[in-house]
Motif scaffolding. Structure first.
Motif, PDB file in Angstrom:
ATOM      1  N   LYS A 102       5.531  10.895   5.828  1.00 30.44           N
ATOM      2  CA  LYS A 102       4.368  10.108   5.423  1.00 30.44           C
ATOM      3  C   LYS A 102       3.801   9.303   6.577  1.00 30.44           C
ATOM      4  N   VAL A 103       2.592   8.814   6.364  1.00 29.31           N
ATOM      5  CA  VAL A 103       1.932   7.905   7.296  1.00 29.31           C
ATOM      6  C   VAL A 103       1.387   6.730   6.495  1.00 29.31           C
ATOM      7  N   GLU A 104       1.115   5.641   7.184  1.00 30.99           N
ATOM      8  CA  GLU A 104       0.471   4.495   6.549  1.00 30.99           C
ATOM      9  C   GLU A 104      -0.998   4.860   6.297  1.00 30.99           C
ATOM     10  N   GLU A 154      -3.423   5.204   9.108  1.00 30.64           N
ATOM     11  CA  GLU A 154      -3.147   6.214  10.123  1.00 30.64           C
ATOM     12  C   GLU A 154      -3.694   7.599   9.766  1.00 30.64           C
ATOM     13  N   THR A 159       0.840  -1.190   0.000  1.00 28.44           N
ATOM     14  CA  THR A 159       0.000   0.000   0.000  1.00 28.44           C
ATOM     15  C   THR A 159       0.876   1.241   0.000  1.00 28.44           C
ATOM     16  N   GLU A 160       0.412   2.235  -0.693  1.00 28.85           N
ATOM     17  CA  GLU A 160       1.140   3.491  -0.824  1.00 28.85           C
ATOM     18  C   GLU A 160       0.985   4.312   0.450  1.00 28.85           C
ATOM     19  N   ARG A 161       2.102   4.807   0.974  1.00 25.83           N
ATOM     20  CA  ARG A 161       2.040   5.690   2.135  1.00 25.83           C
ATOM     21  C   ARG A 161       1.534   7.060   1.698  1.00 25.83           C
ATOM     22  N   THR A 198      14.529   5.676   3.638  1.00 28.98           N
ATOM     23  CA  THR A 198      13.247   5.694   4.337  1.00 28.98           C
ATOM     24  C   THR A 198      13.508   5.246   5.763  1.00 28.98           C
ATOM     25  N   ILE A 219       6.973   8.515   8.891  1.00 30.03           N
ATOM     26  CA  ILE A 219       7.982   7.851   8.069  1.00 30.03           C
ATOM     27  C   ILE A 219       8.585   8.925   7.167  1.00 30.03           C
ATOM     28  N   GLU A 273      10.622   9.807   4.001  1.00 31.42           N
ATOM     29  CA  GLU A 273      11.030   9.194   2.729  1.00 31.42           C
ATOM     30  C   GLU A 273      11.786  10.218   1.916  1.00 31.42           C
TER      31      GLU A 273
END
Length: 176
Positions: free
Chosen positions: A90-92, A95, A3-5, A53, A40, A42
């Motif tokens: 970034k976040v998942e 989140e 999945t894309e962050r 990352t 995160i 990146e």
């Protein structure tokens, strides 16, 4: 499938000598940068090189001139802060801050198949333009080309995130 962050901030510069970074928020929820938040970081790689990352933790946040000033636990001086200039925080996907019912994040909608309420396939939602008054969905179809659809409740009748489908009722004359 990975999945894309989701990007929530862009590091645009350094602040001071203690390793603080200036962050341009990419979110409508700047409170997500509260102390203790894990993000995160990146970083794009230079030509032919892999980017970096790694997780970071917000220690403190304060407003800057149109930006936020963040102190991250993993960045301790101006040199380290300078080294991450241009990186994205970034976040998942799980989140992200919850939105009110009937509101969606752009990443949730992009790639959706768009149909009229009568079942006619119009194309794939490829982009969303923020125009001020309302967003505009850019829908592309290999055969029919591009159609711009206003993202209004009177037009967008149904969004099914699970099936990646959107049903619209086109206003008269939109395709003319």
């Amino acid at each position: 499938m990975e999945t894309e962050r989701i990007g929530v901030g862009k590091i645009i510069g350094t602040h001071g000598i203690r390793g603080e970074v200036k962050v341009f928020p990419l979110t409508d929820f700047p409170e997500r940068f509260r102390p203790g938040t894990r993000l995160i970081l990146e970083q794009e790689g230079a030509e032919g090189r892999e980017g970096r990352t790694f997780p970071v933790t917000v220690i403190s946040v304060r407003p800057g001139k149109g930006n936020l000033i963040l102190k991250l636990a993993e960045i301790n001086d101006a040199d380290q802060a300078g080294a991450v200039r241009g990186a994205t925080l970034k976040v998942e996907p799980w989140e992200v801050e919850p939105l009110p019912e009937g509101h969606y994040y752009i990443y949730q909608l992009l790639g959706s198949r768009v149909y009229t309420t009568g079942g006619e396939f119009l194309g794939i939602l490829r982009d969303i333009l923020a125009t001020g008054a309302n967003d505009v969905y850019v829908v592309r179809n290999e055969d029919a080309g591009e159609i711009l659809i206003p993202a209004l409740k009177t037009v967008v009748r149904q969004v099914d995130l699970a099936r990646k489908e959107i049903r619209v009722e086109l206003p008269p004359g939109l395709r003319d």
